[in-house]
Design an enzyme around this catalytic site. Structure first.
Site, short mmCIF file in Angstrom:
data_model
loop_
_atom_site.label_atom_id
_atom_site.label_comp_id
_atom_site.label_asym_id
_atom_site.label_seq_id
_atom_site.Cartn_x
_atom_site.Cartn_y
_atom_site.Cartn_z
N GLY A 10 -7.79 47.15 -33.85
CA GLY A 10 -8.19 46.57 -34.78
C GLY A 10 -7.30 47.05 -35.37
O GLY A 10 -6.99 48.21 -34.82
N PHE A 11 -7.22 46.81 -36.75
CA PHE A 11 -6.63 47.99 -37.97
C PHE A 11 -7.21 48.84 -37.92
O PHE A 11 -6.88 50.44 -37.79
CB PHE A 11 -6.79 47.14 -39.22
CG PHE A 11 -6.41 47.80 -40.13
CD1 PHE A 11 -5.16 48.70 -39.95
CD2 PHE A 11 -7.32 47.78 -41.77
CE1 PHE A 11 -5.43 49.69 -41.52
CE2 PHE A 11 -6.93 48.92 -42.54
CZ PHE A 11 -6.45 49.30 -42.65
N LEU A 76 -16.81 48.48 -34.13
CA LEU A 76 -16.15 48.39 -35.13
C LEU A 76 -16.44 47.07 -34.79
O LEU A 76 -15.89 45.78 -36.32
CB LEU A 76 -14.99 48.65 -35.21
CG LEU A 76 -14.57 49.97 -36.15
CD1 LEU A 76 -16.16 51.00 -35.38
CD2 LEU A 76 -14.24 50.92 -36.51
N THR A 95 -20.06 36.24 -32.97
CA THR A 95 -19.47 36.86 -33.06
C THR A 95 -20.79 38.63 -33.84
O THR A 95 -20.72 39.26 -33.28
CB THR A 95 -18.21 37.52 -33.39
OG1 THR A 95 -17.31 36.50 -32.88
CG2 THR A 95 -17.14 38.71 -33.25
N TYR A 149 -21.47 34.99 -43.88
CA TYR A 149 -21.48 36.58 -43.65
C TYR A 149 -21.80 37.74 -43.76
O TYR A 149 -22.33 38.75 -42.79
CB TYR A 149 -19.61 36.77 -43.62
CG TYR A 149 -19.33 37.72 -43.62
CD1 TYR A 149 -18.82 38.09 -42.39
CD2 TYR A 149 -18.18 38.80 -44.79
CE1 TYR A 149 -18.34 39.24 -41.87
CE2 TYR A 149 -17.85 39.64 -43.96
CZ TYR A 149 -17.93 40.42 -43.66
OH TYR A 149 -17.45 41.91 -42.71
N LYS A 153 -23.84 40.92 -41.44
CA LYS A 153 -23.93 42.35 -41.32
C LYS A 153 -24.78 42.77 -41.61
O LYS A 153 -25.46 43.52 -41.20
CB LYS A 153 -22.54 42.26 -42.12
CG LYS A 153 -21.61 42.09 -41.74
CD LYS A 153 -20.66 42.26 -40.61
CE LYS A 153 -20.69 43.60 -39.94
NZ LYS A 153 -20.18 44.37 -38.78
#
Ligand code: UDP
Length: 326
Positions: A10-11, A76, A95, A149, A153
């Site tokens: 990923g970034f 991450l 996920t 979301y 988290k």
């Protein structure tokens, strides 16, 4: 040190991999390439200290195998980006919650220190100035994707914290505020790569809402150096840290800066939130971190100004990403 990075293509994961290798460590990047990209890590392939494993964090046997072989886990992998989450709420939840549960269970099985990247979305609509780590969360309805979301988290954070508190597994939580730099894609809603690409193509710059909402943008390299420092620090276990910049800019002002730095002929176009995202969408008017805790523990201090960050992203899109320049 041998580090496993979930979301390593990923970034942020790819910058973390690069920095770990530069510091003499070994990296295994686990990524299912859903939002991660081969282009992000192509320059690391062939390096004897880098290994890419293409698999999902939901594949328990793969996670088990590579957690066992590593010394530490940087977790991450997650569904991120407001647009992605709104378009795929169920997949995002799975996920983030089930995936993190698997990674944490496995880290516990082999007693490997785990760093979880969380998000400033945790604070929700709390816009009360620089946010400290123990600030209240102010959320809207869980039926709105953005707040679900935020909650997913938060569940990840609670899981990580509880593994520390109840079972003694060293875990550390990092709340990343807007993090930007080369390789970030605009495909999932992130504002800077979008504005830069629009400006370079001479297209209208899409400012959502009235553009008076503000954000602070941290350079990705500054973020990853502190991730490594906090992983290396014994005292970080059981703690949460904000990482972010405090240089505040409104989105409208950001758009103007991008136009000026690219010398683009693009004009601003204001798009109502309902049209940009979904009916009833709620944005955060302001989001500024208090980063004194990370400063105290590892000397965290951003090294790049917004202008320098924008220049690095513009250079990236002008060259490596191959956008035709007008
Ligand atoms: N935004 C915008 N135009 C875009 C994409 C985003 O005006 O094309 C706004 C978005 O509504 C938010 C800010 O830019 O107010 C930052 O958005 P991003 O998705 O990058 O991060 P967020 O802080 O919302 O997680």
């Amino acid at each position: 040190m041998k580090a496993l990075i979930t979301g390593g293509a990923g970034f942020i994961g790819s910058h973390l991999a690069e920095e770990l290798i530069a510091q003499g460590h070994q990296v295994v990047a686990l990524d299912n390439l859903s939002t991660g990209r081969m282009e992000n890590i192509r320059h690391l392939q062939g390096n004897p200290n880098f290994q890419l494993v293409i698999a999902s964090i939901l594949e328990e046997r793969v996670v088990d195998k590579f957690v066992e072989r590593c010394d530490v886990v940087f977790h991450l992998a997650a569904a991120v980006g407001v647009e992605l989450i709104i378009n795929h709420p169920l997949e995002s939840l799975t996920t983030n919650i089930r995936g993190s549960e698997i990674v944490l269970e496995t880290a516990y099985r082999y007693h490997k220190k785990l760093l979880l990247t969380s998000t400033s979305e945790i604070y929700g609509k709390n816009t009360s100035g620089p946010l400290k780590e123990d600030e209240d969360r102010i959320l809207g309805s869980p039926l709105k994707s953005r707040w679900s979301y935020s909650t997913s988290k938060a569940v990840d954070e609670i899981l990580a914290y509880t593994y520390w508190k109840e079972k003694g597994l060293p875990t550390v939580i990092i709340r990343l505020f807007n993090t930007v730099g080369p390789r970030q894609t605009g495909a999932y809603g992130m504002v800077i790569p979008r504005f830069v690409q629009q400006a370079l193509k001479g297209e209208p710059i899409t400012v959502y809402g009235n553009g008076k909402q503000s954000r602070c943008f941290l350079y990705v390299k500054d973020a990853v150096r502190s991730l490594i420092a906090l992983m290396n620090l014994t005292e970080s276990a059981g703690e949460a840290f904000n990482l972010g910049s405090q240089e505040e800019v409104t989105i409208e002002e950001l758009a103007k800066q991008v136009i000026s730095l690219t010398q683009s002929g693009s004009k601003l176009v204001y798009i109502p939130y309902d049209q940009a995202y979904e009916a009833g969408f709620e944005d955060m008017a302001r989001r500024v971190p208090d980063t004194s805790k990370a400063k105290k523990y590892v000397g965290f201090a951003p090294t790049k100004s917004l202008k320098e960050i924008l220049e690095s992203v513009i250079a990236y899109y002008r060259t490596e990403a191959g956008v035709p320049v007008r």
